[in-house]
Scaffold this active site. Sequence first.
Site, short mmCIF file in Angstrom:
data_model
loop_
_atom_site.label_atom_id
_atom_site.label_comp_id
_atom_site.label_asym_id
_atom_site.label_seq_id
_atom_site.Cartn_x
_atom_site.Cartn_y
_atom_site.Cartn_z
N HIS A 1 -0.59 -3.90 -10.05
CA HIS A 1 0.30 -4.96 -10.54
C HIS A 1 -0.04 -5.29 -12.00
O HIS A 1 0.84 -5.61 -12.79
CB HIS A 1 0.12 -6.26 -9.73
CG HIS A 1 0.70 -6.21 -8.33
ND1 HIS A 1 1.78 -5.45 -7.99
CD2 HIS A 1 0.32 -6.86 -7.19
CE1 HIS A 1 2.06 -5.63 -6.71
NE2 HIS A 1 1.18 -6.47 -6.19
N SER B 1 -3.10 -4.62 -6.16
CA SER B 1 -3.19 -5.70 -7.15
C SER B 1 -3.65 -5.19 -8.51
O SER B 1 -3.24 -5.73 -9.55
CB SER B 1 -4.13 -6.81 -6.67
OG SER B 1 -3.69 -7.34 -5.45
N CYS C 1 -6.72 -0.95 -5.25
CA CYS C 1 -5.83 -1.85 -4.51
C CYS C 1 -4.53 -2.02 -5.31
O CYS C 1 -4.52 -1.89 -6.53
CB CYS C 1 -6.52 -3.20 -4.32
SG CYS C 1 -5.48 -4.50 -3.64
N CYS D 1 -11.97 -6.21 -0.71
CA CYS D 1 -10.62 -6.77 -0.79
C CYS D 1 -9.74 -6.34 0.37
O CYS D 1 -9.55 -7.07 1.33
CB CYS D 1 -9.91 -6.47 -2.11
SG CYS D 1 -8.28 -7.26 -2.11
N HIS E 1 -11.44 -4.48 -8.04
CA HIS E 1 -11.95 -5.67 -7.35
C HIS E 1 -12.28 -5.35 -5.89
O HIS E 1 -12.28 -6.24 -5.06
CB HIS E 1 -10.91 -6.80 -7.44
CG HIS E 1 -9.62 -6.48 -6.75
ND1 HIS E 1 -8.67 -5.67 -7.30
CD2 HIS E 1 -9.15 -6.84 -5.55
CE1 HIS E 1 -7.66 -5.55 -6.46
NE2 HIS E 1 -7.92 -6.26 -5.38
P1 CND Z 1 0.48 -0.62 -0.99
O1 CND Z 1 1.32 -0.40 -2.16
O2 CND Z 1 -0.51 0.42 -0.59
O3 CND Z 1 1.40 -0.90 0.31
C1 CND Z 1 2.65 -1.52 0.26
C2 CND Z 1 3.54 -0.88 1.31
O4 CND Z 1 4.79 -1.58 1.32
C3 CND Z 1 3.88 0.59 1.07
O5 CND Z 1 3.60 1.33 2.24
C4 CND Z 1 5.38 0.59 0.74
O6 CND Z 1 6.03 1.75 1.22
C5 CND Z 1 5.84 -0.64 1.49
N1 CND Z 1 7.07 -1.25 0.97
C6 CND Z 1 7.45 -1.39 -0.32
N2 CND Z 1 8.64 -2.01 -0.39
C7 CND Z 1 9.01 -2.27 0.87
C8 CND Z 1 10.15 -2.90 1.46
N3 CND Z 1 11.13 -3.41 0.70
N4 CND Z 1 10.22 -3.00 2.81
C9 CND Z 1 9.23 -2.50 3.58
N5 CND Z 1 8.12 -1.89 3.08
C10 CND Z 1 8.03 -1.77 1.75
O7 CND Z 1 -0.27 -2.01 -1.26
P2 CND Z 1 -1.60 -2.69 -0.65
O8 CND Z 1 -1.61 -2.54 0.83
O9 CND Z 1 -2.78 -2.26 -1.45
O10 CND Z 1 -1.30 -4.21 -1.05
C11 CND Z 1 -0.21 -4.90 -0.46
C12 CND Z 1 0.05 -6.21 -1.16
O11 CND Z 1 -1.07 -7.08 -0.93
C13 CND Z 1 0.19 -6.10 -2.68
O12 CND Z 1 1.18 -6.98 -3.14
C14 CND Z 1 -1.17 -6.55 -3.18
O13 CND Z 1 -1.12 -7.04 -4.48
C15 CND Z 1 -1.46 -7.64 -2.17
C16 CND Z 1 -2.88 -8.11 -2.12
C17 CND Z 1 -3.11 -9.42 -1.73
C18 CND Z 1 -4.40 -9.89 -1.67
C19 CND Z 1 -4.64 -11.28 -1.19
O14 CND Z 1 -5.79 -11.73 -1.18
N6 CND Z 1 -3.61 -12.00 -0.75
C20 CND Z 1 -5.47 -9.08 -1.99
N7 CND Z 1 -5.24 -7.79 -2.38
C21 CND Z 1 -3.96 -7.30 -2.44
ZN ZN Z 2 -6.79 -6.39 -3.57
#
Ligand code: CND
Ligand code: ZN
Length: 376
Positions: free
Chosen positions: A52, A49, A47, A176, A69
């Site tokens: 990060h 995260s 993921c 997740c 996770h």
């Molecule tokens: P992933 O990196 O696969 O997807 C992010 C997407 O965003 C990609 O397709 C990028 O091309 C796109 N992107 C990047 N910058 C921009 C922009 N400026 N405008 C438009 N699109 C853009 O990430 P993921 O899907 O695995 O995770 C997404 C987020 O969710 C990430 O920050 C992660 O840490 C978070 C997350 C949150 C939670 C929660 O419980 N809230 C749990 N897990 C992950």
């Molecule tokens: Zn996650």
Amino acid sequence: MATAGKIIKCKAAVCWGPNKPLSIEDVEVAPPKEHEVRIKIVATGICRSDEHVLSGSLNDIKFPIILGHEGAGIVESVGSRVTGIKPGDKVIPLIIPQCGKCRCCVNPESNFCYKNFFGKFDGKIVENTTRFTCKGIGIHSFLGTGTFSEYTVVDDIAVAKIHDDAPLDRVCLIGCGFSTGYGSALNTAKVKHGSTCAVFGLGGVGLSVIIGCKVAGASRIIAVDINNNKFAKAMECGATECINPKDYDRPIQEVLAEMTDDGVDYSFEVIGNTGVMESALSSSHFGCGTTIIVGVAPSSAKMSFDPLLILTGRTLKGSTFGGWKSKDHIPQLVCDYMNKKFNLDLLITHKLPFEKINEGFKLLCNGESIRTVLTL
Ligand code: CND
Ligand code: ZN
Ligand code: ZN
């Protein structure tokens, strides 16, 4: 099992510090103590995260640490006073525990728990110590799950027993990414039938938001990403149209306002970019729109917006783990998947053996993969 009560030596991907590749090491995994469960991890997703942490964008992470996770596995042994879980059970480790007793747990509106690991990031399980050792050094466990290891130890309030026939190499995503996105649409936003939605960020989590919006009966789901290669999959998951902010010379909220008669009913930020969070908020309808933050922003980032945006009727919310009460809801989500209520297989673009974990992170960072599932 023959290993019960003994230290297990196995392979794990240790993160010794930010901006270094993960290193596959021999680690020692201590037996589970009271109210703890030791799990043989069978499969785990990668993921954003986890990345990060690798890229150093989250503060207060304790190193060395074992990330991961989004895993699923089989219980190897249980400590004393563990009830309802036994060796041989299929399980998913939980990034938010559910003690069932604290102020959050007893509130039906919250899926947090005072024993949570999210936002605390100290890499310890409830008893305040670690169970991994490598070269004599104690190794922390990201979000209390540490699934980038052949074996891990979790608290019994942070593990859900799932269906005996669940395919672990797919339902690991319920640990997740899938649940987070899907639940943020269904539980946090409570997307209504016939509504319009915009989803910013089309990774594994964002696509799962789209799947949730579709299950909720949204009439329009507008997928937003700066990488056009993500659009085909977004359409497959249920998006009705896709737009790239780079194709416009004006703010994307203006484009969305034109497309949707003055703003969407629901917008979701699923990237972790505070600028995009502000755009998502501005994209929602002024009288009644709702914006959900799902992306995890770097620790130092701050969001800023005109309070008039809220004053005029918009709602801004955040969602962790999709609002699911983890122990209660995860077994049901696994059954829903097995009964084909949704298809999370769409999210799995790559499968790699555990040893190729660094390649999996590269695929994520290059934008080539949605989810890579590592098999251990
Ligand atoms: P992933 O990196 O696969 O997807 C992010 C997407 O965003 C990609 O397709 C990028 O091309 C796109 N992107 C990047 N910058 C921009 C922009 N400026 N405008 C438009 N699109 C853009 O990430 P993921 O899907 O695995 O995770 C997404 C987020 O969710 C990430 O920050 C992660 O840490 C978070 C997350 C949150 C939670 C929660 O419980 N809230 C749990 N897990 C992950
Ligand atoms: Zn996650
Ligand atoms: Zn609790």
